[in-house]
Enzyme design. Structure first.
Site, PDB file in Angstrom:
ATOM      1  N   GLU A   1     -39.254  10.384 -17.138  1.00 47.76           N
ATOM      2  CA  GLU A   1     -39.898   9.075 -16.563  1.00 47.76           C
ATOM      3  C   GLU A   1     -40.308   7.426 -16.281  1.00 47.76           C
ATOM      4  OE1 GLU A   1     -40.913   8.647 -20.999  1.00 47.76           O
ATOM      5  OE2 GLU A   1     -41.243  10.472 -21.612  1.00 47.76           O
TER       6      GLU A   1
ATOM      7  N   GLU B   1     -39.565  17.261 -22.705  1.00 52.67           N
ATOM      8  CA  GLU B   1     -39.895  16.569 -24.055  1.00 52.67           C
ATOM      9  C   GLU B   1     -40.864  17.040 -24.628  1.00 52.67           C
ATOM     10  OE1 GLU B   1     -39.292  12.590 -24.196  1.00 52.67           O
ATOM     11  OE2 GLU B   1     -37.142  12.821 -22.694  1.00 52.67           O
TER      12      GLU B   1
HETATM   13  C1  BGP Z   1     -40.016   9.464 -23.431  1.00 48.11           C
HETATM   14  C2  BGP Z   1     -38.868   8.915 -23.409  1.00 48.11           C
HETATM   15  C3  BGP Z   1     -37.632   9.117 -24.552  1.00 48.11           C
HETATM   16  C4  BGP Z   1     -37.924   9.178 -26.064  1.00 48.11           C
HETATM   17  C5  BGP Z   1     -39.256   9.720 -26.320  1.00 48.11           C
HETATM   18  C6  BGP Z   1     -39.504   9.124 -27.742  1.00 48.11           C
HETATM   19  O1  BGP Z   1     -40.881   8.619 -23.773  1.00 48.11           O
HETATM   20  O2  BGP Z   1     -38.097   9.847 -22.353  1.00 48.11           O
HETATM   21  O3  BGP Z   1     -36.470   8.271 -24.491  1.00 48.11           O
HETATM   22  O4  BGP Z   1     -37.221   8.004 -26.514  1.00 48.11           O
HETATM   23  O5  BGP Z   1     -40.206   9.098 -25.367  1.00 48.11           O
HETATM   24  O6  BGP Z   1     -39.914   8.044 -27.922  1.00 48.11           O
HETATM   25  P1  BGP Z   1     -40.135   7.185 -28.790  1.00 48.11           P
HETATM   26  O7  BGP Z   1     -38.774   6.914 -28.688  1.00 48.11           O
HETATM   27  O8  BGP Z   1     -40.522   5.719 -28.490  1.00 48.11           O
HETATM   28  O9  BGP Z   1     -40.708   7.106 -30.174  1.00 48.11           O
END
Ligand code: BGP
Length: 462
Positions: free
Chosen positions: A168, A367
């Site tokens: 990302e 993810e």
């Molecule tokens: C994505 C990232 C992760 C992770 C996930 C969940 O954007 O790659 O690192 O954290 O989101 O989001 P958050 O942790 O902000 O709830």
């Protein structure tokens, strides 16, 4: 059991995480400081309940247990990242042998358990020493990244065959240079554009290093958070808003990574507003050579937009939001804890877009997941009954399956995440794991979804 959704043979089932979010041991094993360590020291109140990155889920000490558990719940693959500041504490210069030993042990343990390691090089965690030199604003940092990548391929590329340069990459641009949710908390469109551009230069240099390395019989990719832009209506003004949002938030990285060049329309928009980054003549060829073999797709939420209601403040900092407003569709389905819309079909739309406009590049869902607050309230006899998570995964998998039926090249599905981990500013607010983690004892406990997933993985479908 009769199965309705059977996935292609060899489908990757697993989960993803990142170094800073699970390792802990932030001041141990010779690790250098990164921007998260530093930001937490200086502004702990920015983090949910003042919880910082020093301990997190302590994977540094628990990795053997965790990998056993991964195997138990059906992982055949797992994505992790290397912490740049653990491997090379100063960002450039000496390699930390304790880090080499740690990552060797983790990689070997995964392989011994038939779990293929997918390794990513950068997940938001700039070494502090390099941030002090300007971070991605400074072109010299892209050279340091190339050396770091070279070292990683040299040290681990005999066993690791799936590599990713960035996770990302747009998030540090948005968080660090536009919207104030990552260090260094700059708000400046032009500097944001420079950071985005140098990130792709660094990416291309790492790909170049990969092609010369011992890992070159494997694949190199990038992981992008793709957020399809849906217009409020078919009115030309709404359509234009959606097209521009797509340019800024998807195509800004997707096009150079997969096609090897930037969209003309994006460059023109930035030029018109005096936001173009500095570039070099030779960059064209460099970017062209940075095309990836494989694309990881992170998908959480769609982006719905509409034409702007009001004129932007042209005296304020330049923002992508000068061209669209976010649109709250009445009746949208929400994950209220994270404030993100749930729209399962978005996953299908992304895949069909890759098929049609990005030569059906090999890809996978790198993810997808659902963060929920106070999950302990769903526990029955000590097991969290996360049926909402099972539904969430299942409904997305149906759409992914549909896309595969229609010829898209998706090779796997990784949940965010294996066990509850530290989520940047949100720290441990929302929990995403198949396993819960007790932060006092570090005890791991399977949730209902973990058992469900092991069956899905074993049957290669549901
Ligand atoms: C994505 C990232 C992760 C992770 C996930 C969940 O954007 O790659 O690192 O954290 O989101 O989001 P958050 O942790 O902000 O709830």
């Amino acid at each position: 059991m009769s199965m309705e959704y059977k996935f292609p043979e060899g489908f990757w089932w697993g989960s993803a995480t990142s170094a800073t979010q699970i390792e802990g041991a932030a001041n141990e094993g010779g690790k250098g400081e990164n921007i998260w360590d530093h930001w937490f020291q200086t502004e702990p109140n920015r983090f949910f309940e003042n919880v910082g990155p020093e301990t997190t889920s302590d994977f540094y000490h628990w990795y053997k247990t965790d990998i056993q558990l991964m195997k138990e719940i059906g992982h055949n693959s797992f994505r992790m990242s290397i912490s740049w500041s653990r491997l090379i504490p100063g960002g450039r210069g000496e390699v930390n042998q304790e880090a080499v030993s740690f990552y060797n042990r983790v990689i070997d343990e995964l392989i011994a358990n038939d779990i293929e390691p997918f390794v990513n090089l950068f997940h938001f965690d700039m070494p502090l020493a390099l941030q002090k030199e300007g971070g991605w604003e400074n072109r010299e940092v892209t050279d340091a990244f190339e050396v770091y990548a070279q070292e990683a391929f040299r040290l681990f590329g005999d066993r690791v065959k799936k590599w990713f340069t960035f996770n990302e990459p747009i998030v540090p641009v948005e968080g660090g240079y536009l919207y104030d949710f990552h260090y260094p908390n700059v708000v400046d469109g032009k500097r944001a554009a420079q950071v985005a551009y140098h990130t792709m230069i660094a990416h291309a240099k790492a790909v170049r290093a990969f092609r010369k390395s011992q890992a070159k019989d494997g694949t190199v990719g990038i992981i992008l958070n793709l957020t399809p832009s849906y217009p409020r209506s078919q009115h030309p003004a709404d359509l234009k808003a959606a097209r521009i949002a797509d340019l800024f938030f998807n195509r800004s990285f997707l096009d150079p990574a997969v096609l090897g060049y930037y969209p003309q329309e994006l460059a023109e928009l930035l030029r018109e507003h005096g936001q173009l980054p500095e570039t070099k003549q030779s960059d064209k060829a460099l970017l062209e050579s940075g095309k990836v073999d494989m694309l990881g797709v992170n998908y959480y939420q769609p982006r719905r937009v509409k034409a702007k209601e009001h004129m932007p403040n042209l005296h304020g900092p330049f923002m992508p939001d000068w061209f669209f407003d976010n649109y709250e569709m009445p009746g949208r389905k929400m994950n209220p804890y994270r404030g993100w819309e749930i729209y399962e079909k978005g996953m299908y739309d992304i895949m069909m877009n890759l098929k049609k406009n990005y030569h059906n590049i090999p890809s996978f869902i790198s993810e997808n997941g659902m963060g929920v607050q106070d999950e302990a309230r769903f526990a029955v006899d000590g097991e969290i009954q996360d049926d909402y998570r099972i539904d969430f995964i299942q409904e997305h998998l149906k759409w992914l399956h549909q896309a595969i039926e229609e010829g898209c090249n998706a090779k796997g599905y990784h949940l965010w995440t294996f066990m509850d981990n530290w989520s940047w500013m949100n720290a441990y607010k929302n929990r995403y794991g198949f396993l819960s983690v007790d932060l006092d004892t570090q005890e791991r406990t399977m949730k209902k979804s973990a058992h469900w997933f092991s069956v899905v993985s074993k049957n290669n479908g549901f």
